[in-house]
Design a protein around this motif. Structure first.
Motif, PDB file in Angstrom:
ATOM      1  N   ASP A  10       0.880  -1.166   0.000  1.00 10.56           N
ATOM      2  CA  ASP A  10       0.000   0.000   0.000  1.00 10.56           C
ATOM      3  C   ASP A  10       0.910   1.204   0.000  1.00 10.56           C
ATOM      4  OD1 ASP A  10      -2.613  -1.210   0.265  1.00 10.56           O
ATOM      5  OD2 ASP A  10      -1.904  -1.878   2.235  1.00 10.56           O
ATOM      6  N   ILE A  11       0.929   1.915  -1.103  1.00 12.64           N
ATOM      7  CA  ILE A  11       1.844   3.047  -1.189  1.00 12.64           C
ATOM      8  C   ILE A  11       1.037   4.332  -1.160  1.00 12.64           C
ATOM      9  CG2 ILE A  11       3.766   4.064  -2.455  1.00 12.64           C
ATOM     10  CD1 ILE A  11       4.222   1.420  -3.784  1.00 12.64           C
ATOM     11  N   ASP A  51       4.476   7.167   2.036  1.00 13.28           N
ATOM     12  CA  ASP A  51       4.131   6.138   3.013  1.00 13.28           C
ATOM     13  C   ASP A  51       4.077   4.791   2.298  1.00 13.28           C
ATOM     14  OD1 ASP A  51       3.301   4.906   5.276  1.00 13.28           O
ATOM     15  OD2 ASP A  51       1.220   5.600   5.179  1.00 13.28           O
ATOM     16  N   ASN A  81       3.152   0.656   3.176  1.00 11.67           N
ATOM     17  CA  ASN A  81       2.840  -0.446   4.099  1.00 11.67           C
ATOM     18  C   ASN A  81       2.957  -1.750   3.332  1.00 11.67           C
ATOM     19  OD1 ASN A  81       2.233   1.375   6.068  1.00 11.67           O
ATOM     20  ND2 ASN A  81       0.017   1.165   5.877  1.00 11.67           N
TER      21      ASN A  81
HETATM   22  C1  LIG Z   1      -0.314   2.288   6.569  1.00 15.23           C
HETATM   23  O1  LIG Z   1      -0.710   1.859   7.867  1.00 15.23           O
HETATM   24  C2  LIG Z   1      -1.012   2.909   8.754  1.00 15.23           C
HETATM   25  C3  LIG Z   1      -1.324   2.291  10.107  1.00 15.23           C
HETATM   26  O2  LIG Z   1      -2.139   1.198  10.013  1.00 15.23           O
HETATM   27  C4  LIG Z   1      -2.166   3.764   8.210  1.00 15.23           C
HETATM   28  O3  LIG Z   1      -2.436   4.824   9.102  1.00 15.23           O
HETATM   29  C5  LIG Z   1      -1.772   4.299   6.845  1.00 15.23           C
HETATM   30  O4  LIG Z   1      -2.837   5.024   6.286  1.00 15.23           O
HETATM   31  C6  LIG Z   1      -1.366   3.167   5.933  1.00 15.23           C
HETATM   32  N1  LIG Z   1      -0.860   3.751   4.701  1.00 15.23           N
HETATM   33  C7  LIG Z   1      -1.231   3.330   3.496  1.00 15.23           C
HETATM   34  C8  LIG Z   1      -0.608   4.007   2.351  1.00 15.23           C
HETATM   35  O5  LIG Z   1      -2.019   2.454   3.351  1.00 15.23           O
END
Ligand SMILES: *[C@@H]1O[C@H](CO)[C@@H](O)[C@H](O)[C@H]1NC(C)=O
Length: 597
Positions: free
Chosen positions: A170-171, A180, A182
């Motif tokens: 998840d970028i 960011d 994940n």
């Molecule tokens: C990644 O994880 C965090 C915490 O769960 C969340 O707040 C954030 O929105 C996520 N970022 C993406 C890009 O999904």
């Protein structure tokens, strides 16, 4: 900077080529990530985003790392990328980025896609089982953002092992920046001999409101680093400094005033009375106190080196505060190497000047010892640990090209700059202006109480400075050996200043007691009394190893204690130099106020 030594065939060419590359990349170190398109972190739609595979290793041991593909993972179908980037600092830190082979394009989401398949032969099966059993984690990078993922999972009830085969990225993007990432591991597959396992990935682009400047914030741990204890310890040390400085200045002004009063009264008495020995204390050694210490060559080399370490530490801490260096892989190390090389004249100036004032003649030898003391120590430690690392195939093993580069920096940058400093230092800083003459014959050192002996003073001298830094040491050790990014360099700067002041105060008191016992060997005593702080730090590192880390095995033990010894020694030279510099000002001051007949 990538050291492509394969393109240089003959030795001179290799050396020339590398030195040039190192110099150029040092000069452009900071321009680099402004100009190069990989490093401005700006992307257009559908522009290539590189997923780098870094390392894999046991979770409990941050320093034991292997290259990602040392496990039988398979790369994706994409073969080439448009750019490659590696700095000297990264190479030294064992960062070995390998291209994943997975195509990712900016703002182009990608559904679940299979990218490769492996067949679990006996060898591959065993490798994965071992990794899962040992809680292996791997680390990836996208646009310099680190991502961690776990290799597999274990079911203890029926002794079966699973591996995660699907990576979902998840970028988060904000305008044209990646802010960011994940990673979610999905699709657990049981490891069985002979089974075919397919790996897949998926990319989801999500608009995010995180600002580009703040994208590293989620990796920092304020509740750890800005814990009450940390603030409290800084406050505590600060109070200690105020107390200590007050105490030292009070004791010294009062005692010294009394001493001067006594000495001037002595002058009114007749010679007869004075010869009978009514004089005692530090004034008695005025004819010896400026006598050069034993081993002047080693001593001035160490002091020169210590001055350089002080300047380098201060500069790197300030750069780290200003430039937020923690966000770039290996950039603290690169900056340190750059600043160290650039400040070599400091080493030559103070070391060479001191050696000249001590009447040293073999200045070239002194310069070489001074210039290579620290590089040699670092390389020696790295070499020994490397041997162990090669034996264990860890990616910590420093490649040959990097070693050649470091050697070149030593020979072609550090040595000439130290020479410049030494020549300047000997000419501008090499004249003695001692307030007292040195007697031809050394005075015998009288018997004294056991606690006034230099070794005891040295051991006691390190306690207070250590007390002022040991909480900070915990934070520094934890960020080095565990998964914490050290970012509170403001704290570090404060602690550095506190340490300097405490060390100087304590050694001045030590020197005063020593001279009062009519022992004039204050130079080495002050150096070692300051330096003994590092001995306590090394002892503390034993405690840290056994109670705060879960390391084991020869490689980890050698790595830990080797680098801790290096760190402690450097700290020791730094504190020793601070102690010596502080007490030589003190000694000059008190003897310039006394009338010598
Ligand atoms: C990644 O994880 C965090 C915490 O769960 C969340 O707040 C954030 O929105 C996520 N970022 C993406 C890009 O999904």
């Amino acid at each position: 900077m990538k050291l492509k030594i394969l393109y240089c065939y003959r030795l001179p060419a290799i050396l020339g080529c590398l030195t040039l590359r190192v110099l150029i990349s040092m000069i452009f170190l900071h321009l680099n990530h402004v100009n190069a398109d990989e490093h401005n972190h700006k992307y257009e739609k559908n522009e290539e985003v590189v997923l780098w595979m870094n390392t894999v290793g046991p979770y409990h041991n941050r320093q034991e790392t292997y290259t990602y593909f040392s496990l039988p993972f398979c790369p994706g179908p994409k073969k080439s990328i448009s750019h490659y980037h590696e700095t000297l600092g990264e190479a030294l830190l064992g960062v070995e980025l390998e291209f994943s082979g997975l195509g990712i394009e900016f703002k182009a989401s990608m559904p679940k896609t299979q990218y490769c398949e492996i067949e679990l032969t006996e060898e591959k099966f065993q490798a994965f089982v071992y990794a899962v059993k040992n809680n292996y984690w791997y680390q990836l990078y996208i646009d310099d953002l680190p991502i961690w993922g776990i290799v597999g999972d274990m079911d203890k009830s029926d002794n079966s092992y699973y591996i995660w085969t699907h990576k979902k990225f998840d970028i988060g993007y904000n305008d044209d920046h990646i802010v960011d990432v994940n990673l979610t591991s999905e699709a657990k597959v049981k490891l069985e001999l002979g089974k075919k396992i397919t790996f897949s990935y998926e990319v989801v682009w999500i608009p995010s409101s995180v600002k580009f400047e703040d994208r590293f914030d989620k990796y920092l741990d304020p509740s750890f680093f800005q814990h009450r204890i940390h603030w409290f310890s800084i406050f505590n040390s600060f109070m200690m400094v105020i107390f200590l400085v007050g105490l030292v200045s009070m004791i010294l002004t009062r005692t010294l005033r009394k001493d001067y009063a006594r000495y001037s009264k002595d002058e009114e008495r007749d010679d007869m009375e004075r010869d009978l020995g009514s004089e005692y204390g530090w004034k008695q050694v005025h004819g010896d106190v400026f006598r050069p210490p034993s081993q002047p060559l080693l001593f001035s080399a160490l002091v020169g080196c210590g001055c350089q370490i002080a300047v380098v530490s201060l500069a790197v801490i300030v750069f780290a505060i200003v430039g937020e260096l923690y966000t770039e892989r290996g950039s603290i190390l690169s900056t340190t190497i750059f600043v160290y090389a650039a400040t070599s004249p400091v080493n030559g100036y103070f070391g060479g000047g001191l050696f000249a004032r001590m009447g040293g003649k073999k200045w070239i030898k002194q310069m070489v010892v001074s210039a290579f003391f620290l590089p040699f120590l670092v390389c020696g430690t790295a070499f020994v640990i490397n041997l162990v690392a090669i034996y264990y195939h860890a990616s910590r093993a420093i490649p040959f090209g990097t070693m050649v580069a470091v050697t070149c920096i030593c020979l072609f940058v550090i040595l000439p700059l130290t020479l410049v400093g030494t020549v300047l230092g000997r000419n501008m800083f090499g004249q003695t202006n001692y307030p007292c003459r040195i007697n031809a014959v050394p005075r015998p050192i009288p018997e004294k109480k056991w606690f006034m002996e230099p070794p005891i003073i040295i051991v006691l001298g390190g306690i207070l400075p250590f007390g002022s830094i040991f909480i900070e040491m915990y934070f520094i050790f934890t960020s080095f050996w565990a998964y914490k990014i050290y970012y509170v360099f403001g704290f570090m700067l404060l602690v550095f200043l506190i340490l300097s002041i405490v060390t100087i105060c304590v050694t001045i008191v030590c020197v005063y007691f020593l001279l009062n016992a009519e022992d004039y060997r204050w130079q080495w005593t002050s150096f070692l009394a300051g330096g003994s702080t590092a001995g306590y730090v090394y002892i503390y590192s034993f405690y840290y190893f056994f109670f705060k880390t879960k390391m084991f095995g020869l490689f980890q033990t050698a790595f830990y204690f080797g680098y801790m010894a290096l760190f402690s020694l450097t700290l020791g030279v730094l504190c020793g130099t601070l102690g010596f510099v502080g007490s030589s000002f003190f000694v000059k001051k008190i003897y310039s106020n006394v009338k010598i007949d």
